[in-house]
Design a protein around this motif. Structure first.
Motif, short mmCIF file in Angstrom:
data_model
loop_
_atom_site.label_atom_id
_atom_site.label_comp_id
_atom_site.label_asym_id
_atom_site.label_seq_id
_atom_site.Cartn_x
_atom_site.Cartn_y
_atom_site.Cartn_z
N VAL A 29 0.83 -1.21 0.00
CA VAL A 29 0.00 0.00 0.00
C VAL A 29 0.87 1.26 0.00
O VAL A 29 0.47 2.30 -0.49
CB VAL A 29 -0.96 -0.03 1.21
CG1 VAL A 29 -1.84 1.20 1.24
CG2 VAL A 29 -1.84 -1.27 1.14
N GLY B 252 -6.27 -4.27 -9.40
CA GLY B 252 -5.49 -3.74 -10.52
C GLY B 252 -4.76 -4.80 -11.31
O GLY B 252 -4.00 -4.49 -12.22
N ARG C 179 -6.34 5.23 2.48
CA ARG C 179 -4.97 4.78 2.79
C ARG C 179 -4.51 5.37 4.12
O ARG C 179 -3.93 4.69 4.95
CB ARG C 179 -4.01 5.27 1.70
CG ARG C 179 -3.79 4.31 0.59
CD ARG C 179 -2.51 4.60 -0.16
NE ARG C 179 -2.38 5.94 -0.69
CZ ARG C 179 -2.89 6.37 -1.84
NH1 ARG C 179 -3.62 5.55 -2.59
NH2 ARG C 179 -2.70 7.59 -2.25
N PHE D 94 1.34 2.86 -3.34
CA PHE D 94 0.17 3.38 -4.06
C PHE D 94 0.30 4.86 -4.40
O PHE D 94 -0.27 5.32 -5.37
CB PHE D 94 -1.12 3.16 -3.25
CG PHE D 94 -1.72 1.81 -3.44
CD1 PHE D 94 -1.03 0.79 -4.08
CD2 PHE D 94 -3.00 1.54 -2.98
CE1 PHE D 94 -1.60 -0.47 -4.25
CE2 PHE D 94 -3.57 0.28 -3.14
CZ PHE D 94 -2.86 -0.72 -3.78
N PHE E 249 -7.97 1.36 -12.27
CA PHE E 249 -7.14 1.21 -11.06
C PHE E 249 -6.13 2.36 -10.95
O PHE E 249 -6.01 2.99 -9.90
CB PHE E 249 -6.40 -0.15 -11.12
CG PHE E 249 -5.29 -0.28 -10.12
CD1 PHE E 249 -5.56 -0.50 -8.78
CD2 PHE E 249 -3.95 -0.18 -10.52
CE1 PHE E 249 -4.53 -0.62 -7.85
CE2 PHE E 249 -2.92 -0.29 -9.59
CZ PHE E 249 -3.21 -0.51 -8.27
N LEU E 250 -5.44 2.65 -12.05
CA LEU E 250 -4.41 3.69 -11.99
C LEU E 250 -5.03 5.07 -11.74
O LEU E 250 -4.49 5.88 -11.00
CB LEU E 250 -3.57 3.70 -13.28
CG LEU E 250 -2.65 2.48 -13.42
CD1 LEU E 250 -1.95 2.47 -14.78
CD2 LEU E 250 -1.61 2.42 -12.30
N VAL F 268 -9.58 1.96 -4.20
CA VAL F 268 -9.18 1.58 -5.56
C VAL F 268 -10.01 0.38 -6.00
O VAL F 268 -10.90 -0.06 -5.28
CB VAL F 268 -7.66 1.26 -5.65
CG1 VAL F 268 -6.83 2.49 -5.36
CG2 VAL F 268 -7.27 0.14 -4.71
N ARG G 101 -7.79 5.60 -10.07
CA ARG G 101 -8.29 5.60 -8.69
C ARG G 101 -7.17 5.81 -7.67
O ARG G 101 -7.40 6.37 -6.61
CB ARG G 101 -8.98 4.27 -8.36
CG ARG G 101 -10.26 4.03 -9.05
CD ARG G 101 -11.25 5.11 -8.79
NE ARG G 101 -11.56 5.24 -7.38
CZ ARG G 101 -12.22 6.25 -6.84
NH1 ARG G 101 -12.63 7.24 -7.59
NH2 ARG G 101 -12.47 6.29 -5.54
N ARG G 102 -5.98 5.31 -7.98
CA ARG G 102 -4.87 5.43 -7.02
C ARG G 102 -4.64 6.86 -6.59
O ARG G 102 -4.29 7.14 -5.46
CB ARG G 102 -3.57 4.90 -7.65
CG ARG G 102 -3.45 3.43 -7.59
CD ARG G 102 -2.16 2.89 -8.13
NE ARG G 102 -1.09 3.83 -8.39
CZ ARG G 102 0.20 3.56 -8.27
NH1 ARG G 102 0.57 2.37 -7.86
NH2 ARG G 102 1.11 4.45 -8.56
N PRO H 261 4.07 3.67 -10.67
CA PRO H 261 4.25 2.21 -10.71
C PRO H 261 5.58 1.80 -11.34
O PRO H 261 6.01 2.41 -12.31
CB PRO H 261 3.07 1.72 -11.55
CG PRO H 261 2.36 2.91 -12.07
CD PRO H 261 2.97 4.14 -11.51
N ALA I 74 -9.11 7.46 -2.36
CA ALA I 74 -8.06 6.47 -2.09
C ALA I 74 -7.06 7.03 -1.07
O ALA I 74 -6.62 6.31 -0.17
CB ALA I 74 -7.36 6.08 -3.39
N GLU J 87 -9.58 -4.23 -2.22
CA GLU J 87 -9.16 -2.96 -2.82
C GLU J 87 -10.15 -1.83 -2.63
O GLU J 87 -9.75 -0.69 -2.37
CB GLU J 87 -8.88 -3.16 -4.32
CG GLU J 87 -7.58 -3.87 -4.63
CD GLU J 87 -7.68 -5.39 -4.56
OE1 GLU J 87 -8.71 -5.92 -4.08
OE2 GLU J 87 -6.73 -6.06 -5.00
#
Ligand code: COA
Ligand code: NAD
Length: 645
Positions: free
Chosen positions: A63, A131, A265, A66, A252-253, A128, A255-256, A70, A261, A123
């Protein structure tokens, strides 16, 4: 971090060791990638067992990564690499296979697990969506309905259920590695199942999707990740595998980087830190073996249940034999309700009951290690109780008060060994609500403070340290929030609109309907008490209602009228008449503006609390509101939502 390969004849064992929870950081992804390449080249190897060292299987993506760009190899590629390996891989699961961990396991040809393992795609609880194929492979493995439930709720399932659902192939009794090797040996003798990316996606008609979508929207309570995850599953049935993967990855990307998110987190890490804050880290807590609760009313009975659920024997002290019987019957009601709801088995209920002893004799407290007082909120009653405790208990027994508003220093006045005294503020119902405000006095010793945090962990509570002020953190903010809601009412906003605004924001209830449920009289009596001592407490609109006999649902009327058999209140003509000349007809606000105003007021009070040192951090305030007052978790708490974090 290490990924090691060993061999047992024709089976290779890939062991992941990345403490504490084998999270899938870049190095681990690379390690798995390399392991596939190595084993594909090895002619001796016919199958591979993937197993983890330590307390759990891969517990998910790291996490901490995140918030960062990436890094390759990306997880979807690692999962695909395992799936397309020349030899079949078998995931051997213990602890938790969560998020990316389960996605890796779904890349394996087979999955086996020990009975107490849990598997899930949490997730959405981090704002998120999966992914690395969670929304694409899961429906192909277990069907649409189960996949939608698992992905959009984020709730894990236990191994036995997972086997029934088809998520795993076998539950292993005994040694996991040995069991997985045996499983692999027998599996390679039979025909291998198709890899998931080559299976066709299940299909459903429009009415299925509409029904499911409505249920997801309802359960999400305003959070957007569950609905986006749902859409990704729907797309996975419409698009070819690769395009479905691309759709999922893109969502997913995106939402990060979302505020939702980031909020979730931050709460995730704050919760994990809550029971072990820095200021008690190096202090040895006191061992608690036997506990007692004074007062068996609403709070006392709930606290008895919480202690008993955590395995502590409890002595419940009430005023006289009749009150003892009443207190025990309050506890019995909670136990019965728990059995009815399937939370406790009959045998567990029996065990709970036999761990609780009712008495009116303080002599039974000579050997207890912790006492929690939950008697009437009256300083003289509480002082009297602590005077008795001072005599009856060991000098080193921890003595705690559950007061909501009184000053703990006043309660402890004259108590011998004041260093063992502390405030432990539970929330109603105390066996369910997670929040526990921990309120040390200047005399409270460090070991006693440290023990409060370890106790919270044992009770599965969320502890937050609070300084001394009226209402501590939570109720002080609640007071400001209610006053602000009345203020909006005075300015011409409707009661029902203010409530609807806060429900729309994500709270389970608005400020007025919540007061109707809890009763308006408690706060009224408190204000009257203060007025009686000469304090200048301005009249509230709630006071006007209580004086007219409208105390809430229990009197069939508060801010709303209540009709027998209906749970929801109706707007009240009597209330309109009572408040008529208090309301100025200004331009009412939109529902969004109402919510923004009220959350802003909470945050402003939070800021004052922070500035005065009553709370140690903004995130502590957010934890209080989320775990004690139903503030929507996905908004991150009033401080985060108002950019004061
Ligand atoms: N990434 C990074 N760190 C993680 C992590 C993750 N996915 N999951 C847990 N951690 C860290 C915790 O912050 C904690 O760190 P600390 O010791 O420095 O405070 C440590 O691992 C242990 O976690 P904790 O929750 O206290 O352990 P546990 O044994 O009670 O529970 C899990 C283990 C795996 C059940 C639990 O940590 C969990 O649910 N993790 C989240 C998994 C998840 O959501 N994965 C999907 C991500 S998309
Ligand atoms: P309650 O009226 O339901 O229960 C109080 C109990 O204390 C009664 O059963 C009474 O018989 C008993 N009692 C009174 N004097 C006693 C004595 N001398 N010895 C032993 N028992 C005695 O009240 P409650 O709602 O459970 O509140 C208890 C405490 O918890 C109060 O300090 C209150 O402020 C606090 N609190 C209440 C809530 C809530 O939501 N109700 C939440 C947090 C904290």
């Amino acid at each position: 971090m290490s990924v090691t390969i060993t061999r047992d004849e024709n089976i290779a064992i890939v062991t992941v060791d990345n403490p504490p929870v084998n999270a899938l950081g870049q190095a681990l992804r690379q390690g798995l990638w390399d392991a596939v390449a190595t084993l594909d080249q090895d002619p001796q190897v016919e199958a591979v067992v993937l197993i983890c060292a330590g307390r759990t299987f891969i517990a998910g993506a790291d996490v901490r990564e995140f918030g960062l760009p990436p890094q390759p190899p990306h997880l979807p590629d690692v999962v695909a690499k395992i799936e397309n390996a020349q030899k079949p891989w078998v995931a051997a699961i213990h602890g938790s296979a969560l998020g990316g961990g389960l996605e890796v396991a779904m890349g394996c040809r087979f999955r086996v697990a020990v009975a107490n393992a849990s598997l899930g795609l949490p997730e959405v609880t981090l704002g998120v969506i999966p992914g690395a194929s969670g929304t694409v492979r899961t429906p192909r493995l277990i069907g649409l309905e189960k996949a939608i439930s698992m992905v959009t709720s984020g709730k894990p399932v236990r191994a036995e259920q997972a086997q029934k659902d088809g998520l795993i192939d076998a539950v292993i009794e005994g040694d996991l590695q040995e069991g997985a090797i045996n499983f692999a040996r027998s599996a390679i003798k039979q025909g291998l199942p198709k890899i998931l990316s080559q299976r066709s996606a299940p299909q459903a008609d429009d009415s299925f999707w509409e029904q499911q979508k409505a249920a997801v929207i309802k359960a999400a309570k305003g959070a957007s990740a569950p609905l986006l995850a749902f859409e990704s599953i729907r797309q996975s049935t419409l698009l070819p595998f690769d395009e479905a993967m691309a759709f999922e990855r893109k969502t997913f990307l995106e939402r990060r980087g979302s505020k939702e998110a980031a909020a979730l987190r931050r709460i995730f890490f704050a919760e994990r830190n809550a029971t072990k804050p820095d200021f008690v880290k190096d202090i040895t807590p006191i061992e608690i073996k036997k506990t007692a609760v004074i007062g068996g009313g609403t709070m006392g009975a709930g606290i008895v249940m919480a202690l008993s659920n955590a395995g502590y024997p409890v002595v419940l002290v009430e005023q006289d034999a009749e009150a003892v019987a009443r207190g025990l019957s309050n506890v019995q009601k909670i136990i019965d309700a728990s059995v009815k709801r399937g939370i406790l088995s009959e045998a567990q209920a029996e065990a709970r009951l036999s761990s609780i002893k009712g008495t009116s004799d303080y002599a039974n407290l000579a050997d207890v290690d912790l006492v929690i007082e939950a008697v009437f909120e009256e300083i003289s009653v509480k002082r009297d109780v602590f005077a008795k405790l001072g005599q009856a208990c060991r000098a080193d027994a921890i003595l705690a008060t559950n007061t909501s508003y009184l000053d703990p220093r006043d309660i402890a006045q004259g108590l011998p060994h004041a260093e063992r005294f502390i405030g432990l503020h539970f929330f109603s119902p105390a066996h369910i609500m997670k929040l526990m405000e921990i309120v040390p006095t200047p005399e409270t010793s460090e070991p006693v403070l440290a023990t409060a945090f370890t106790l919270a962990a044992k009770l599965k509570k969320m502890p937050v340290r609070a300084g001394i002020c009226e209402g501590f953190i939570g109720n002080r903010i609640l007071k400001r929030y209610r006053a602000a809601a009345e203020n909006l009412l005075r300015k011409g906003n409707k009661i029902a609109d203010i409530d609807a605004a806060m429900r729309g924001y994500g709270l389970a209830m608005g400020p007025f309907e919540a007061q109707d449920m809890g009763g308006l009289d408690i706060a009224f009596l408190q204000r009257e008490g203060a007025r009686a001592t000469g304090a200048d407490v301005p009249e509230t609109l709630g006071d006007i209602l209580v004086r007219a006999g409208r105390k809430g649902q229990k009197t069939q009327g508060g801010w709303y009228d209540y009709v027998e058999g209906e749970r929801k209140g109706r707007p009240s003509a009597q209330v309109d008449a009572l408040l008529q000349n208090k309301i100025s007809a200004e331009q009412p606000l939109s529902l969004e503006a109402i919510a923004e105003t009220l959350v802003g007021e909470m945050a402003a009070e939070g800021q004052a609390i922070l500035d005065e040192g009553i709370a140690l951090s903004a995130v502590d305030i957010d934890l209080v509101k989320i775990h004690g007052y139903g503030f929507p978790r996905w908004r991150g708490g009033p401080m985060f939502a108002s950019d004061k974090a």
